[in-house]
Design a protein around this motif. Sequence first.
Motif, PDB file in Angstrom:
ATOM      1  N   PHE A 254      12.836  -2.128   2.183  1.00  0.00           N
ATOM      2  CA  PHE A 254      11.672  -1.573   2.876  1.00  0.00           C
ATOM      3  C   PHE A 254      10.802  -0.781   1.903  1.00  0.00           C
ATOM      4  CE2 PHE A 254      10.013   2.166   5.285  1.00  0.00           C
ATOM      5  CZ  PHE A 254       9.111   1.503   6.096  1.00  0.00           C
ATOM      6  N   MET A 255      11.425   0.050   1.084  1.00  0.00           N
ATOM      7  CA  MET A 255      10.683   0.869   0.132  1.00  0.00           C
ATOM      8  C   MET A 255       9.967  -0.002  -0.906  1.00  0.00           C
ATOM      9  SD  MET A 255      10.891   3.941   1.114  1.00  0.00           S
ATOM     10  CE  MET A 255      11.853   4.897   2.304  1.00  0.00           C
ATOM     11  N   ALA A 256      10.618  -1.061  -1.344  1.00  0.00           N
ATOM     12  CA  ALA A 256       9.981  -1.956  -2.312  1.00  0.00           C
ATOM     13  C   ALA A 256       8.759  -2.637  -1.712  1.00  0.00           C
ATOM     14  CB  ALA A 256      10.996  -2.999  -2.791  1.00  0.00           C
ATOM     15  N   PHE A 257       8.825  -2.982  -0.439  1.00  0.00           N
ATOM     16  CA  PHE A 257       7.700  -3.653   0.209  1.00  0.00           C
ATOM     17  C   PHE A 257       6.545  -2.693   0.493  1.00  0.00           C
ATOM     18  CE2 PHE A 257      10.410  -7.254   0.496  1.00  0.00           C
ATOM     19  CZ  PHE A 257       9.556  -8.340   0.619  1.00  0.00           C
ATOM     20  N   LEU A 258       6.818  -1.390   0.582  1.00  0.00           N
ATOM     21  CA  LEU A 258       5.727  -0.423   0.690  1.00  0.00           C
ATOM     22  C   LEU A 258       4.845  -0.498  -0.553  1.00  0.00           C
ATOM     23  CD1 LEU A 258       7.552   2.687   2.199  1.00  0.00           C
ATOM     24  CD2 LEU A 258       5.787   1.331   3.319  1.00  0.00           C
ATOM     25  N   ASN A 259       5.466  -0.650  -1.724  1.00  0.00           N
ATOM     26  CA  ASN A 259       4.674  -0.780  -2.944  1.00  0.00           C
ATOM     27  C   ASN A 259       3.985  -2.140  -3.030  1.00  0.00           C
ATOM     28  OD1 ASN A 259       6.914   1.382  -3.931  1.00  0.00           O
ATOM     29  ND2 ASN A 259       5.014   1.643  -5.039  1.00  0.00           N
ATOM     30  N   LEU A 260       4.642  -3.188  -2.536  1.00  0.00           N
ATOM     31  CA  LEU A 260       3.999  -4.503  -2.544  1.00  0.00           C
ATOM     32  C   LEU A 260       2.717  -4.472  -1.716  1.00  0.00           C
ATOM     33  CD1 LEU A 260       4.284  -7.468  -3.512  1.00  0.00           C
ATOM     34  CD2 LEU A 260       5.309  -7.958  -1.273  1.00  0.00           C
TER      35      LEU A 260
END
Length: 335
Positions: A254-260
């Motif tokens: 989830f956190m990685a997709f916030l940056n994506l």
Amino acid sequence: MKWIYLLLVLALVAGCNDEDELTPSEGEETFYKLPQGNHDYDSKIVDYHTKYGFYILYEFEKKDLFWNNMSWSEFLMDDKDFVYIATATGEIRGKQADPNYVGQVLDMCEKCCFKIYPEEYLKDYMPLRFLICSNLGKVYTVGTKYENGTTTIIRDTAKLNVYRSFNRLAVNWASTDYDTIKPNDKLYFSKDLNDAFMSILKENDVFEYDNGFTMTGHIYTYAQLQGENLFKRGFLTNTTLVNGNITQSRINDFMAFLNLATVPLDILNAEPVAIDRQDNNPSVVGLFSRVYADADDGRVDGKTGIDWIKQKYNFVIELLKKYGIDTDKLQHPEI
């Protein structure tokens, strides 16, 4: 975060009696005088400070850019006067802005970042110092050359759009480089600036993990994944999956997709770039244009890893809208 320095000053005052003489120190409690000039953009800079509390600076000292509380990040090893100490082995280069280009860079920051987020985010989470710089870059070693009994280290500098460190964000392009800036350069400027600010928001727990993210039906079975194998499984980075902890794996994802979500769609839909098979954080340039067979997760259900990525990406975009973030400007920056 930005008010920690004020608290330090107050604590210092409280520790002194009436006879003590207070003198300024070299510490991080420095405050800055605005305006720094009488250009058209100076009044706008003052307005930002008045409204949100952070300082947009185009004139600053070296410590404002390079001091990281415990270390000095400036690259110095090619300086003939350099003395090796553990706190001065940095790899960053940068200078003050050319005042003739501050207005253009400030305009980019406004369009690409400041106007995208709710005002309280700028007030509460923007670092104390927002430095507008020129010649911002990161030094890296290319190789070595042996000649006449002497080994010389060959170095180069990679241009940086944004440099984030201790309670500061620094941005580049305030120089004659701006005369040749291209739309694609502005896309990546938007990507890097929003990625840095999104990371700050995440570290301050602005976004709560939403269980709806796990309802995609994606499998989080642990595996050691690198390079394109990450994308084939529907993941972005090899730090996502944690052995024996599916809950943490989902949160990491989830956190990685916030940056994506901060990456403009023109970058995600571009021609895919080559990826090293051992890359732990493969480039997302052209991510949505990649074509794979069924997801390599032990199932054949017609969904590819890119399908999973797009599904999770769309979920996060809709979630960010609920937080008051203008995701349309993230996806389609005004350049």
